[in-house]
Write an enzyme that holds these catalytic residues in place. Structure first.
Site, PDB file in Angstrom:
ATOM      1  N   ARG A  21      50.086  28.464   5.113  1.00 57.40           N
ATOM      2  CA  ARG A  21      49.045  27.772   5.893  1.00 57.40           C
ATOM      3  C   ARG A  21      47.795  28.637   5.818  1.00 57.40           C
ATOM      4  O   ARG A  21      47.398  29.276   6.784  1.00 57.40           O
ATOM      5  CB  ARG A  21      49.484  27.557   7.333  1.00 57.40           C
ATOM      6  CG  ARG A  21      50.708  26.679   7.459  1.00 57.40           C
ATOM      7  CD  ARG A  21      50.822  26.055   8.840  1.00 57.40           C
ATOM      8  NE  ARG A  21      51.055  27.012   9.894  1.00 57.40           N
ATOM      9  CZ  ARG A  21      51.234  26.661  11.160  1.00 57.40           C
ATOM     10  NH1 ARG A  21      51.178  25.394  11.510  1.00 57.40           N
ATOM     11  NH2 ARG A  21      51.459  27.577  12.083  1.00 57.40           N
ATOM     12  N   LEU A  60      52.896  36.357  11.594  1.00 59.50           N
ATOM     13  CA  LEU A  60      53.788  35.756  10.599  1.00 59.50           C
ATOM     14  C   LEU A  60      53.190  34.432  10.130  1.00 59.50           C
ATOM     15  O   LEU A  60      52.728  33.625  10.944  1.00 59.50           O
ATOM     16  CB  LEU A  60      55.168  35.526  11.209  1.00 59.50           C
ATOM     17  CG  LEU A  60      56.264  35.043  10.263  1.00 59.50           C
ATOM     18  CD1 LEU A  60      56.730  36.183   9.371  1.00 59.50           C
ATOM     19  CD2 LEU A  60      57.448  34.497  11.050  1.00 59.50           C
ATOM     20  N   ASP A  86      51.380  34.064  16.654  1.00 62.44           N
ATOM     21  CA  ASP A  86      51.533  33.044  15.619  1.00 62.44           C
ATOM     22  C   ASP A  86      50.207  32.811  14.913  1.00 62.44           C
ATOM     23  O   ASP A  86      49.132  33.066  15.464  1.00 62.44           O
ATOM     24  CB  ASP A  86      52.012  31.733  16.243  1.00 62.44           C
ATOM     25  CG  ASP A  86      53.450  31.824  16.738  1.00 62.44           C
ATOM     26  OD1 ASP A  86      54.185  32.691  16.237  1.00 62.44           O
ATOM     27  OD2 ASP A  86      53.826  31.035  17.624  1.00 62.44           O
ATOM     28  N   ASP A  87      50.307  32.286  13.699  1.00 56.38           N
ATOM     29  CA  ASP A  87      49.072  32.063  12.946  1.00 56.38           C
ATOM     30  C   ASP A  87      48.280  30.866  13.463  1.00 56.38           C
ATOM     31  O   ASP A  87      47.129  30.671  13.052  1.00 56.38           O
ATOM     32  CB  ASP A  87      49.383  31.877  11.458  1.00 56.38           C
ATOM     33  CG  ASP A  87      50.340  30.715  11.202  1.00 56.38           C
ATOM     34  OD1 ASP A  87      50.778  30.076  12.183  1.00 56.38           O
ATOM     35  OD2 ASP A  87      50.656  30.444  10.027  1.00 56.38           O
ATOM     36  N   ASP A  88      48.861  30.070  14.350  1.00 54.17           N
ATOM     37  CA  ASP A  88      48.112  28.953  14.922  1.00 54.17           C
ATOM     38  C   ASP A  88      47.803  29.165  16.395  1.00 54.17           C
ATOM     39  O   ASP A  88      47.368  28.234  17.080  1.00 54.17           O
ATOM     40  CB  ASP A  88      48.887  27.643  14.741  1.00 54.17           C
ATOM     41  CG  ASP A  88      50.257  27.684  15.404  1.00 54.17           C
ATOM     42  OD1 ASP A  88      50.675  28.774  15.836  1.00 54.17           O
ATOM     43  OD2 ASP A  88      50.910  26.624  15.487  1.00 54.17           O
ATOM     44  N   GLU A 103      64.046  33.334  17.172  1.00 54.46           N
ATOM     45  CA  GLU A 103      63.833  34.773  17.109  1.00 54.46           C
ATOM     46  C   GLU A 103      63.142  35.290  18.368  1.00 54.46           C
ATOM     47  O   GLU A 103      63.371  36.426  18.804  1.00 54.46           O
ATOM     48  CB  GLU A 103      63.040  35.136  15.847  1.00 54.46           C
ATOM     49  CG  GLU A 103      61.534  35.030  15.958  1.00 54.46           C
ATOM     50  CD  GLU A 103      61.030  33.591  16.001  1.00 54.46           C
ATOM     51  OE1 GLU A 103      59.830  33.380  16.201  1.00 54.46           O
ATOM     52  OE2 GLU A 103      61.861  32.661  15.829  1.00 54.46           O
ATOM     53  N   ASP A 104      62.301  34.465  18.983  1.00 56.76           N
ATOM     54  CA  ASP A 104      61.629  34.886  20.206  1.00 56.76           C
ATOM     55  C   ASP A 104      62.603  34.966  21.377  1.00 56.76           C
ATOM     56  O   ASP A 104      62.520  35.871  22.212  1.00 56.76           O
ATOM     57  CB  ASP A 104      60.482  33.929  20.530  1.00 56.76           C
ATOM     58  CG  ASP A 104      60.896  32.465  20.408  1.00 56.76           C
ATOM     59  OD1 ASP A 104      62.069  32.201  20.096  1.00 56.76           O
ATOM     60  OD2 ASP A 104      60.044  31.587  20.613  1.00 56.76           O
TER      61      ASP A 104
END
Length: 919
Positions: free
Chosen positions: A672, A668, A744-746, A832-833
């Site tokens: 970024r 998601l 995650d994207d990071d 959400e997690d």
């Protein structure tokens, strides 16, 4: 300055000085000329004379210049060294020449060997080519054999029934109707998809008499059902709603029977029809009591013994919440286990079969005489004695303070309004339900309403009377949520209730809440349950789960990933396959029919088994599709066997695994791009990666000049309708594997960490397996739950920012989990997690599994994340407490278990590291 000027003008102004300078210059020139003359003339003459004198010396050994005889030159001392050097060089040249000739001969020999090796290589290439052809043919033959034994299946071809059926032989009596003699299986092929046709009640006379709220709720849920079809010619089942009727409408049985027999697809006897009579009140009329229903099934809440056909008719729950989802905030929590009252009962019996309250005879005396027709009076006396003993605080009232609700004869009428009854049940550990005194009354709406209300607020039902038929009794394991006690044992009820431990009470209360929420709470759950019961009885597999259609965002690939050395962080271990495999989707539809048959068999043999209420996951070889909807509520059952892992990299005894398996990365992101590109590049060359699904959560599309990395597998960019963290868990149709790695994207994970997590998930497919662990804690001063992210020796959550889970959980999260939870996630843009951890722990009753990773897995130098906000943790505290209210208890479980690699942090020689491929 003046003098210098005068000199340049010929010495004007000082004649004496000028004459002296001229005279001096002349003397110098003369002297220089004389000196040069002497040097050039006399020096050569003197040298010549001297050399001539030396040459004329008498001593022969002193003659240096002039002619020499023989080898006299070599006798000179200075030249002797030069001669020796010349001789040495000559010898070395001779030796080098010999070596050169020797090397030339060796080169000639090596050239011959090279030619021989070339010929050998050509022969070896031919042999290798032949071996490759043999291997290719062998693999092709092997695949053909495997395809013959275990073909790769897709969704089966749908077979539909004919428009006209041949008809069934008439049974001896409709009272003896069972599936084998009153149900037409020819209209329901196994691959038909179970099409259901629902009649429009407004087209018939009795439709105008129906309760508008019941009719509206029924029509709404029928339109949304996956099995409902508008084509009656292909239908397997025909459904008609006949109740509840409005007051004071009374429909005569003969009139209702005539209208039923005139249904367009009744076909003389009504086979494959289901007549549904829903009740909202405790005194709902038994409309079908004197109506000839033929071979049609009847689903209602009130049955007499002469009317009920076991294994054919269905006892359904009352329809209390017709049009709305229950308000979970009004439902009390399931803890503490013990409440104010041990048990309660409120009711009034209008008409009794006998009145023996004045007789003080014991049960033994009654049994010695004629068997009593009604134990209710003895029950009253026993319960009043328990109340008077004050051993426990109980509340029993056998006379209503207000007018009791209308009820059937011999049935205990409900007292007061629904809200008053619920308030009392919230204070009750157990709720007594006394069945009607008439043994011919199998079940009544009043009993079903009492059962519904008890389960709703968490009071464990205690049913006095074993002859009762509870809703969906042939599919649900009621002994795990309620106590069914014969009426003659009423004197032992108090002892029985006192003997139950707190853990057993909590398990029964939790299971009761599960049954109520899944099968009773709404009109949608009731209608789905009725269809699921019939479909399971006739052994038709459930439909595939609903998948979210992915709207792809076009993008173009740029530079090949892996060119930046800073992006390469694969770890020290090589755990991947020996050869890179192309994307391989998980096999689908391999065990749909097998699961249906085996679970049906188990449920009929009193074994805890799933009740197929909701659709199948296509990936049913390894995960039971209805895990949330088990009658026992115990979660997943292991599917034994399996073909093992992928080569030597995985354990050969993994239950239910297929030989080849990959996973899908779901990432998601929100505006970024640079961080996203770096994270995608780090996935380059990751073994077992099938595809990357990037969920683009921003309304703003990616930049047109953005170059996406080429990582060797497809990258699918999915556009969402709105910015929601719930989009992370949508079951996108582009996900073709059972395993999902949500990241995650990071997040910054090494390849060996990801692969190890995947291996662990394959051995625990019903769990969340990931890296960042968290836990919840009870705040004693504030009497609430807290979210804690500190490192500790135990955990209860694994965040889905870097975790594996099964795709079926995405379906449950998006379409089955209470909507109130998803709404709160959207409100806070958070949690959400936590919601996914609540869901999985609630279903499986197991904690997640944390695998070894580095202390930090966040991308260094990335922009600040939402989790760094001060309000982040306050919102997560609120989320946990809200989720606990929705579920009614805290489903998260603590664990101190962590999974490490067998050779984690073990120092091994460099030449031994290959063993990591085979652990």
């Amino acid at each position: 300055m003046t003098g210098y000027t005068m000199l340049r003008n010929g010495g004007v102004g000082n004649g004496g000085q000028t004459c002296m300078l001229r005279w001096s210059n002349r003397i110098r020139l003369t002297w220089l000329s004389f000196t040069l003359f002497v040097i050039l003339v006399f020096f050569p003459l003197i040298a010549h004379y001297y050399l001539t004198t030396l040459d004329e010396a008498d001593e022969a050994g002193k003659r240096i210049f002039g002619p020499r005889v023989g080898n006299e030159l070599c006798e000179v001392k200075h030249v002797l060294d030069l001669c020796r050097i010349r001789e040495s060089v000559s010898e070395e040249l001779l030796q080098l020449e010999a070596k050169r000739q020797e090397l030339n001969s060796e080169i000639a020999k090596l050239n011959l060997k090279i030619e021989a090796c070339k010929k050998s290589i050509e022969n070896a290439k031919q042999d290798l080519l032949q071996l490759k052809n043999v291997i290719s043919q062998t693999e092709h033959s092997y695949k053909e054999l495997m395809a013959q034994n275990q073909p790769k299946l897709s969704l089966p071809i749908r077979l539909l029934p004919e428009k006209d059926d041949a008809g069934l032989p008439p049974p001896k009596a409709t009272r003896g109707c069972r599936l084998h003699n009153c149900f037409d299986y020819s209209r329901c092929p196994l691959t038909s998809g179970f099409p259901v046709y629902v009649y429009d009640s407004d087209q018939f006379v009795f439709g105008s008499y129906l309760d508008p709220l019941v009719k509206q709720a029924f029509q709404a849920t029928a339109r949304a059902n996956v099995y409902v079809t508008e084509n009656a010619d292909i239908a397997c089942l025909y459904v008609i709603l006949v109740g509840e009727m409005q007051e004071p409408v009374v429909l005569r049985p003969a009139e209702l029977e005539k209208q039923l027999h005139s249904l367009p697809h009744w076909r003389t006897d009504g086979h494959n029809h289901v007549i549904i009579n829903l009740s909202r009140k405790s005194d709902t009329q038994n409309l079908l009591y004197n109506v000839s229903t033929g071979r049609a099934m009847v689903a209602q809440s009130t049955f007499y013994a002469v009317q009920y056909r076991p294994g054919f008719d269905l006892v359904v729950s009352p329809l209390v919440h017709a049009m709305s989802e229950p308000n979970f905030m009004e439902i009390p929590p399931q803890v503490p286990v013990k409440r104010k009252y041990l048990f309660t009962f409120q009711g009034e019996k209008i008409e009794s079969l006998r009145s023996s309250l004045q007789e003080a005879r014991s049960f033994e005396e009654e049994m010695e005489s004629d068997p009593p027709a009604d134990y209710d009076d003895r029950i009253i006396a026993t319960l009043k004695a328990v109340q008077d003993s004050k051993l426990d605080q109980v509340l029993v009232e056998f006379t209503c303070k207000n007018q009791p609700k209308p009820s059937l004869p011999t049935e205990w009428a409900l007292c007061g309004e629904r809200e008053d009854r619920l308030e009392l049940l919230k204070l009750s550990t157990f709720a007594l339900i006394i069945t009607p005194g008439d043994p011919h009354l199998v079940i009544s709406s009043g009993c079903a309403t009492r059962l519904f209300e008890a389960l709703e607020v968490g009071a464990v039902p205690v049913v006095l009377g074993e002859q009762v038929q509870l809703p969906y009794q042939d599919m649900l394991q009621w002994n795990e949520a309620a106590l069914v006690v014969p009426k003659p044992r009423v004197t032992e009820v108090h002892f029985l209730l006192r003997s139950l431990s707190d853990s057993d009470l909590l398990a029964m209360r939790r299971q009761g809440r599960f049954l109520w929420e899944t099968y009773f709470s709404t009109a949608d759950s009731i209608f789905n349950t009725v269809l699921a019961m019939i479909r399971t009885r006739i052994q038709i597999p459930a439909a595939p789960i609903r998948e979210e259609a992915a709207a792809e965002i076009p993008h173009r690939s740029g530079k090949a990933a892996g060119t930046d050395p800073n992006m390469a962080d694969n770890g020290d271990l090589d755990l991947g396959p020996v050869e890179t495999e192309p994307p391989y989707a998980s096999p689908r539809y391999l065990r749909n029919f097998t699961l249906t048959v085996t679970d049906f068999y188990r449920s009929w043999n009193s074994a805890p088994g799933p009740f197929h209420l909701f659709p199948h996951t296509p990936f049913d070889p390894v995960l039971p599709s209805e895990a949330k909807f088990l009658g026992s509520g115990t979660g997943f059952r292991p599917i034994g066997g399996g073909a093992g892992g992928s080569g030597k990299e995985f354990q050969a005894a993994l239950g239910g695994n297929v030989p080849r398996e990959q996973f899908t990365v779901v990432m998601l992101t929100y505006e970024r791009e640079e961080v996203l590109m770096n994270s995608l590049e780090r996935l380059n060359g990751l073994p077992y990666l099938n595809k990357v699904v990037v969920v683009w959560n921003s309304p703003k599309l990616p930049s047109e000049d953005l170059l996406w990395p080429d990582i060797g597998v497809p990258i699918m960019v999915v556009r969402t309708e709105k910015n929601s963290l719930n989009n992370r868990f949508l079951p996108w149709n582009e996900i073709e594997t059972e395993a999902i790695l949500s990241i995650d994207d990071d997040a910054h994970l090494r390849h060996d960490e990801i692969m190890f997590g995947f291996r662990v998930w394959r051995e625990a497919r019903d769990r969340i397996v990931g890296f960042p662990g968290r836990y919840h804690a009870w705040d004693i001063p504030h009497q609430s739950w807290l979210y804690n992210s500190n490192y500790s020796c135990e955990l209860s959550m694994v965040l889905t920012g870097a975790a594996f889970f099964h795709k079926y959980y995405a379906y449950l999260y998006s379409y089955v989990m209470p909507q109130a939870i998803r709404d709160m996630v959207d409100e806070y843009i958070n949690c959400e997690d936590i919601a996914m951890n609540f869901l999985v722990s609630h279903i499986t009753r197991k904690p997640p599994i944390k695998v070894t990773s580095r202390w930090t897995f966040r991308c260094p130098g990335c922009p600040q994340a939402l989790s760094h906000d001060d309000s982040h943790f306050h919102e997560r505290h609120k989320c946990i407490n809200f989720f606990v209210k929705v579920y009614g208890y805290m489903p998260l479980l603590y664990t101190q278990f962590r999974v490490d690699s067998v050779l984690f942090k073990t120092r091994l020689p460099h030449d031994k590291t290959k063993c990591f491929k085979f652990i």
